[in-house]
Design an enzyme around this catalytic site. Structure first.
Site, short mmCIF file in Angstrom:
data_model
loop_
_atom_site.label_atom_id
_atom_site.label_comp_id
_atom_site.label_asym_id
_atom_site.label_seq_id
_atom_site.Cartn_x
_atom_site.Cartn_y
_atom_site.Cartn_z
N LYS A 37 12.03 8.13 5.55
CA LYS A 37 11.35 7.74 6.80
C LYS A 37 9.99 7.11 6.57
CE LYS A 37 9.48 12.35 7.78
NZ LYS A 37 9.90 13.67 8.24
N ARG A 130 7.87 24.32 14.85
CA ARG A 130 8.43 23.04 15.28
C ARG A 130 9.90 23.35 15.56
NH1 ARG A 130 8.18 17.50 11.74
NH2 ARG A 130 10.28 18.17 11.19
C1 LIG Z 1 9.88 14.38 7.23
C2 LIG Z 1 10.74 15.53 6.92
C3 LIG Z 1 10.89 15.92 5.58
C4 LIG Z 1 10.17 15.25 4.44
O1 LIG Z 1 8.82 15.53 4.51
P1 LIG Z 1 7.81 15.06 3.35
O2 LIG Z 1 6.58 15.82 3.66
O3 LIG Z 1 7.67 13.60 3.46
O4 LIG Z 1 8.42 15.49 2.07
C5 LIG Z 1 11.75 16.98 5.33
N1 LIG Z 1 12.39 17.62 6.32
C6 LIG Z 1 12.27 17.27 7.61
C7 LIG Z 1 13.03 18.03 8.65
C8 LIG Z 1 11.43 16.22 7.96
O5 LIG Z 1 11.31 15.87 9.24
#
Ligand SMILES: *Cc1c(COP(=O)(O)O)cnc(C)c1O
Length: 355
Positions: A37, A130
């Protein structure tokens, strides 16, 4: 002619970072899921992380997963699905993360009509507040889900450190493993995935303190900038300059450091503050707050100071630099996570890939 502003991605470096992390994960029997992302599901970068050893790709936006549909590797939809996109979730994601039974029921309905089995991971809220089922509610959801066709529960997972800033610890991860054991015993089902966290888990991983049953982590940030953010430390043998940003100087003039006139609110509604340093050599580069968070970029020239930004202009103090800048020169920056993300969402920032 080169065009600016431009973010340059070194694909070899991102592949290397993925390899380093994949080795650490393999040594701990953990599958590394690369999260795409932060670079908006860019195809070239996604290919590099797959070459680097990521076992799956994951994204929080379905649109990004759709961009990656021809890369033949399992894909996870990370954000809880919206009711309006369930058909596409079944089509483009192999696994989705879920916490709401009404959504799971809809997934079941669509999976059946598409003649598919859709895998889900149930998210458990271990305290970050969350997404996720409250631990005491999870058994009820498992029971209801097991009655549905077209849906298979392949595991559980948790996300920490995002809203509440709650750290991944041996304690909360052990609790997740114990929830997984209870479900497996109570319902006699087998889990393939116990997904312990995001980049925030890496400090535990480097310390070999991740509970043994955790066999999956989802990492975006640490791959793209090579930092263990929890402790604010660079990860050994990783690159920290995978992404660089360049923008061009459009004005260069000596001006005072304090604006002249009565000071009201700035373009973003804040009351600005100025320190009087006398007349300074100031450069304006053509990039602004709509493209980049100015406090999340670091000039590669250590003697440049970022002094302000509006939507389309970034103002630099170049007085102390050893370089004699001119109008038309290019200034470059290292990017932190939010700046990488923002530069990729800005259509005004060109993307270049180095192989
Ligand atoms: C964005 C996200 C991640 C990855 O997070 P990073 O901090 O970029 O490693 C993992 N799990 C979920 C559910 C996320 O939304």
């Amino acid at each position: 002619m080169n065009s600016y502003p431009k973010v340059t991605v070194n694909l070899n470096k991102i592949k290397h970072n993925t390899q380093i992390l994949a080795q650490i994960c393999n040594a701990n029997n953990i599958d590394l899921v690369a999260v795409t992302k932060v670079f908006c599901g860019n195809h070239e970068i996604a290919k590099a992380v797959v070459e680097g050893g990521a076992k799956m790709l994951a994204d929080s936006r379905l649109k990004n997963l759709i961009k990656l549909k021809d890369i033949d590797i399992p894909k996870i939809y990370l954000r809880l699905p919206m009711m309006c996109e369930i058909d596409e979730v079944i089509k483009y994601a192999d696994i989705s993360f879920n916490s709401e039974i009404t959504i799971i029921e809809k997934l079941s309905e669509c999976a059946v009509s598409q003649n598919k089995i859709h895998d889900i991971v149930l998210m458990v809220d271990m305290g970050d507040l969350r997404e996720g089922l409250w631990p005491t509610d999870i058994f009820d959801t498992v029971e209801k889900t097991l009655k549905l066709s077209g849906i298979r529960i392949v595991g559980i997972g948790t996300n920490l450190g995002c809203y509440g800033g709650v750290l991944h610890t041996e304690d909360n991860l052990e609790k997740l493993c114990s929830i997984s054991r209870s479900i497996r015993e109570k319902f006699d089902i087998d889990f393939q995935i116990i997904s312990g966290g995001n980049s925030g888990i890496i400090y535990l991983l480097l310390d070999s303190k991740v509970p043994k049953e955790i066999n999956n982590i989802r990492v975006g940030g640490a791959i793209v900038h090579g930092y263990n953010m929890t402790e604010g430390k660079p990860i050994e043998n990783m690159y920290h300059d995978v992404f660089t940003l360049e923008a061009q100087i459009i004005e260069l003039k000596k001006k005072p450091s304090i604006p002249i006139g009565e000071i009201g609110l700035d373009a973003f509604g804040n009351k600005p503050f100025f320190e009087n340093k006398g007349v300074r050599n100031r450069a304006i580069i053509s990039i602004g707050k709509q493209d980049i968070y100015p406090d999340r970029i670091i000039p590669t020239d250590k003697d440049i100071l970022i002094i302000g930004a509006s939507s389309d202009h970034l103002i630099l103090d170049v007085t102390d630099s050893k370089t004699e800048y001119k109008v038309g020169d290019v200034v470059s920056f290292y990017l932190k996570y939010p700046a990488i993300l923002q530069s990729f969402t800005s259509e005004y920032v060109l993307k270049e890939f180095l192989k």
